[in-house]
Design a protein around this motif. Sequence first.
Motif, PDB file in Angstrom:
ATOM      1  N   VAL A  24      -3.001  -3.727  -8.199  1.00 34.86           N
ATOM      2  CA  VAL A  24      -1.633  -3.231  -8.528  1.00 34.86           C
ATOM      3  C   VAL A  24      -1.196  -4.431  -9.403  1.00 34.86           C
ATOM      4  CG1 VAL A  24       0.549  -3.717  -7.640  1.00 34.86           C
ATOM      5  CG2 VAL A  24      -1.359  -2.898  -6.162  1.00 34.86           C
ATOM      6  N   LEU A  25      -1.736  -5.429  -9.863  1.00 41.20           N
ATOM      7  CA  LEU A  25      -1.456  -6.503 -10.878  1.00 41.20           C
ATOM      8  C   LEU A  25      -1.598  -5.744 -12.305  1.00 41.20           C
ATOM      9  CD1 LEU A  25      -2.211  -9.776  -9.695  1.00 41.20           C
ATOM     10  CD2 LEU A  25       0.078  -9.011  -9.918  1.00 41.20           C
ATOM     11  N   ALA A  26      -2.489  -4.852 -12.230  1.00 38.95           N
ATOM     12  CA  ALA A  26      -2.931  -4.200 -13.568  1.00 38.95           C
ATOM     13  C   ALA A  26      -1.834  -3.228 -13.945  1.00 38.95           C
ATOM     14  CB  ALA A  26      -4.091  -3.552 -13.390  1.00 38.95           C
ATOM     15  N   GLY A  27      -0.873  -2.578 -12.992  1.00 42.02           N
ATOM     16  CA  GLY A  27       0.097  -1.867 -13.189  1.00 42.02           C
ATOM     17  C   GLY A  27      -0.371  -0.642 -13.175  1.00 42.02           C
ATOM     18  N   LYS A  28       0.069   0.392 -14.088  1.00 42.02           N
ATOM     19  CA  LYS A  28      -0.393   1.773 -13.972  1.00 42.02           C
ATOM     20  C   LYS A  28      -1.923   1.947 -13.915  1.00 42.02           C
ATOM     21  CE  LYS A  28       3.658   3.380 -16.423  1.00 42.02           C
ATOM     22  NZ  LYS A  28       4.179   4.571 -17.305  1.00 42.02           N
ATOM     23  N   ARG A  29      -2.476   3.363 -13.215  1.00 43.91           N
ATOM     24  CA  ARG A  29      -3.973   3.446 -13.153  1.00 43.91           C
ATOM     25  C   ARG A  29      -4.510   3.423 -14.420  1.00 43.91           C
ATOM     26  NH1 ARG A  29      -3.933   8.642  -9.762  1.00 43.91           N
ATOM     27  NH2 ARG A  29      -6.298   8.459 -10.134  1.00 43.91           N
ATOM     28  N   ASP A  30      -3.812   3.799 -15.659  1.00 46.58           N
ATOM     29  CA  ASP A  30      -4.270   3.863 -16.873  1.00 46.58           C
ATOM     30  C   ASP A  30      -4.793   2.720 -17.517  1.00 46.58           C
ATOM     31  OD1 ASP A  30      -3.774   6.532 -16.758  1.00 46.58           O
ATOM     32  OD2 ASP A  30      -1.872   6.635 -17.820  1.00 46.58           O
ATOM     33  N   GLY A  66      -7.947  -7.695  -3.034  1.00 48.70           N
ATOM     34  CA  GLY A  66      -8.429  -6.727  -4.091  1.00 48.70           C
ATOM     35  C   GLY A  66      -7.501  -5.741  -4.422  1.00 48.70           C
ATOM     36  N   TYR A  67      -6.686  -4.890  -3.493  1.00 47.40           N
ATOM     37  CA  TYR A  67      -5.612  -4.039  -3.637  1.00 47.40           C
ATOM     38  C   TYR A  67      -4.639  -4.636  -4.472  1.00 47.40           C
ATOM     39  CZ  TYR A  67      -3.005   0.040  -2.652  1.00 47.40           C
ATOM     40  OH  TYR A  67      -2.058   1.390  -2.808  1.00 47.40           O
ATOM     41  N   ALA A  68      -4.328  -5.963  -4.100  1.00 48.24           N
ATOM     42  CA  ALA A  68      -3.033  -6.577  -4.979  1.00 48.24           C
ATOM     43  C   ALA A  68      -3.761  -6.785  -6.380  1.00 48.24           C
ATOM     44  CB  ALA A  68      -2.696  -7.873  -4.254  1.00 48.24           C
ATOM     45  N   ARG A 107       0.756  -1.410  -0.115  1.00 47.40           N
ATOM     46  CA  ARG A 107       0.004  -0.131   0.234  1.00 47.40           C
ATOM     47  C   ARG A 107       0.863   1.251  -0.112  1.00 47.40           C
ATOM     48  NH1 ARG A 107      -5.456  -0.417   1.155  1.00 47.40           N
ATOM     49  NH2 ARG A 107      -6.169  -2.707   1.598  1.00 47.40           N
ATOM     50  N   GLU A 108       2.060   1.228   0.833  1.00 47.42           N
ATOM     51  CA  GLU A 108       2.856   2.426   0.798  1.00 47.42           C
ATOM     52  C   GLU A 108       3.469   2.550  -0.492  1.00 47.42           C
ATOM     53  OE1 GLU A 108       5.672   1.575   3.766  1.00 47.42           O
ATOM     54  OE2 GLU A 108       4.262   1.583   5.486  1.00 47.42           O
ATOM     55  N   TRP A 109       3.905   1.490  -1.084  1.00 44.78           N
ATOM     56  CA  TRP A 109       4.350   1.842  -2.406  1.00 44.78           C
ATOM     57  C   TRP A 109       3.755   2.101  -3.574  1.00 44.78           C
ATOM     58  CZ3 TRP A 109       4.082  -1.836  -6.534  1.00 44.78           C
ATOM     59  CH2 TRP A 109       4.706  -1.550  -7.745  1.00 44.78           C
ATOM     60  N   TYR A 110       2.432   1.233  -3.721  1.00 48.16           N
ATOM     61  CA  TYR A 110       1.630   1.490  -5.024  1.00 48.16           C
ATOM     62  C   TYR A 110       0.807   2.903  -4.561  1.00 48.16           C
ATOM     63  CZ  TYR A 110      -1.249   0.632  -8.863  1.00 48.16           C
ATOM     64  OH  TYR A 110      -2.107   0.695 -10.091  1.00 48.16           O
TER      65      TYR A 110
END
Length: 220
Positions: A196-202, A191-193, A172-175
């Motif tokens: 994160v696996l999707a990569g960038k928010r775009d 769910g958070y992980a 959470r701190e890193w992403y």
Amino acid sequence: MVRRVSSTFLKGDLESAILYSVILTELGIVVFKDEKLEKTFPFKDSVREYVSVKKKESKLKELVDYLSPLQRGITVSDESVMTLLKKNSIDAQMMEEKELESIQSSKPQIIVDAGFAQSIPDALTKLREFAMGLSSSKVTEVSESPDLHIIQAINSLDEIDKIANGLSSRLREWYGLHFPELDNIIDSINGYAQIVLAGKRDALTKKYMRMQDFQNLKQI
């Protein structure tokens, strides 16, 4: 045939000394009268029989039969032996600390005099083998304990939980540096992980959200 012990751990005022002394060694039990070896009781399986005595489970039948007719006092070098003898109505007392220290320092010679070993080097070798066997038996006993396995399993789960919590906080701190709003949107670390696996928010398209079962989330 009676053999004289070379050590001097039983010397003293013979008029006041208790005449019979029972000494537990790793290889068997030895009975002395004054400074003379009177009787030996070798262990066939030294580790098993020694442990049985220390746990106060042994009956020591041969020793009890030998000591029962004696009218004079008896001293012993081990508390477990004393307890077992008293269970059989044999009045036995613990030796004094000085005697115990002397016995410990001269034990290899006592073992040789008792016929449990042929020489001092042989006695030391057998004592070393006994120590290794005793350690092995203790490890086996502990490893077979069901309670120990349960305790280890619980401790492992606790450790895994601590590691998982630490990793989730770090994630959470890193992403969060890239996507700070996400921390307020998703509470579940699973769910958070997935986000994160999707990569960038775009990359968080509606299609990806549906695939990850986040239909109710808006793309940010």
